[in-house]
Design an enzyme around this catalytic site. Structure first.
Site, PDB file in Angstrom:
ATOM      1  N   HIS A 166       0.474  -1.289   0.030  1.00 21.13           N
ATOM      2  CA  HIS A 166      -0.318   0.068  -0.031  1.00 21.13           C
ATOM      3  C   HIS A 166       0.538   1.136  -0.057  1.00 21.13           C
ATOM      4  O   HIS A 166       1.686   1.054   0.150  1.00 21.13           O
ATOM      5  CB  HIS A 166      -1.214   0.189   1.441  1.00 21.13           C
ATOM      6  CG  HIS A 166      -1.762  -1.157   1.414  1.00 21.13           C
ATOM      7  ND1 HIS A 166      -2.236  -1.656   2.567  1.00 21.13           N
ATOM      8  CD2 HIS A 166      -3.004  -1.098   0.758  1.00 21.13           C
ATOM      9  CE1 HIS A 166      -3.267  -2.899   2.227  1.00 21.13           C
ATOM     10  NE2 HIS A 166      -3.926  -1.855   1.058  1.00 21.13           N
ATOM     11  N   CYS A 253      -2.772   0.816   9.446  1.00 24.00           N
ATOM     12  CA  CYS A 253      -3.545   0.257   9.084  1.00 24.00           C
ATOM     13  C   CYS A 253      -4.247  -0.297  10.090  1.00 24.00           C
ATOM     14  O   CYS A 253      -5.693  -0.367   9.632  1.00 24.00           O
ATOM     15  CB  CYS A 253      -2.917  -1.128   8.907  1.00 24.00           C
ATOM     16  SG  CYS A 253      -1.554  -1.085   8.072  1.00 24.00           S
TER      17      CYS A 253
HETATM   18  N1  GLY Z   1      -3.220  -8.299   5.377  1.00 23.39           N
HETATM   19  C1  GLY Z   1      -3.479  -7.578   5.143  1.00 23.39           C
HETATM   20  C2  GLY Z   1      -3.747  -6.992   4.044  1.00 23.39           C
HETATM   21  O1  GLY Z   1      -2.619  -8.149   3.208  1.00 23.39           O
HETATM   22  O2  GLY Z   1      -4.610  -6.290   3.424  1.00 23.39           O
END
Ligand code: GLY
Length: 258
Positions: A166, A253
């Protein structure tokens, strides 16, 4: 500066041990330790002058503690994302229920198929949002996101990802023009105007710190990043996220901050 009043988190479920992982940080998460670390995370957030809403664990979705991905919350609206990983897509339905407690229906927007967007790919800098074009977020998702923002007088720009999961895996904004940058983001022209703090390669994980009302929460075990953040003048809190790191998850996150 106080910017956030609320934070939403979701307790990790037992199924988190089957969460998606790149294997970059090997090992299965220890669930009991993950719960303790989540308690510590909530305690740290509470020190940052925010109300913390704690959602129940959801065993149907192993990665559902990473609430940042199924939604983006801006100063003017909430945007329900369309997570790009199939096993996570249903998380958007559940986060909507939580967001409805805070936003009226006409201020809740949706990314629709074939658009895909993970909130972890969205970095807010005032009224501008950088969005990672990634394995999880596609061009159509970014187009729709920009269209929604435009209705509220906000903007976005695309940042193509080459290496990390991300956008916020590798770059995070700490307000006051300060930005933590690692790896592929260090030389990106998109971020040239910020006061960039370059994260050493062996501490790359700690590029994912979060700013919450002038306190910066830093993951445990990254002394160079901690010193750099303190050098910028921020008060810091440290939280161990070792069990979430095994799932490529970090401090950002684990919450929605607004
Ligand atoms: N484990 C978090 C994701 O891959 O979105």
């Amino acid at each position: 500066m106080k910017k956030f009043n609320n934070v939403i988190v979701r307790r990790p479920c037992k199924a988190m041990v089957e969460g998606i992982t790149s294997g970059l940080y090997p090992g299965k998460p220890d669930y009991e330790l993950a719960l303790k670390q989540h308690d510590d995370y909530i305690a740290a957030l509470k020190q940052c002058d925010v109300e913390v809403t704690v959602l129940e664990a959801d065993e149907r979705f192993p990665d559902s503690c990473f609430v940042e991905d199924p939604a983006v919350i801006t100063r003017a609206c909430a945007i329900i994302a369309n997570p790009g990983a199939e096993s996570r897509n249903g998380e958007k339905v559940e986060i909507l229920k939580a967001i409805q407690q805070f936003f009226p229906e006409d201020k809740i927007e949706f990314i629709q198929e074939p658009g895909k967007l993970d909130g972890g790919d969205v970095m807010m800098v005032g009224d501008h949002f950088y969005v990672g074009l990634s394995a999880r977020t596609n061009e159509e998702g970014i187009r729709q996101f920009g269209e929604i923002l435009g209705k509220y007088g906000m903007t976005c720009s695309e940042v193509k990802l080459e290496e990390v999961l991300h956008l916020k895996t590798g770059v995070n904004y700490l307000e006051n023009n300060n930005m933590l940058v690692s790896g592929e983001f260090v030389e990106k022209a998109d971020f040239a105007k910020y006061n960039k703090v370059q994260i050493p390669e062996d501490e790359a994980y700690a590029a994912n710190c979060i700013w919450v009302n002038d306190t910066v929460i830093v993951p445990e075990g990254y002394p160079a990043v901690l010193a750099a953040v303190q050098g910028l003048g921020y008060k810091t809190l440290i939280v161990d996220t070792s069990e979430y790191r095994k799932l490529d998850g970090g401090l950002s996150c684990l919450s929605l901050r607004f």
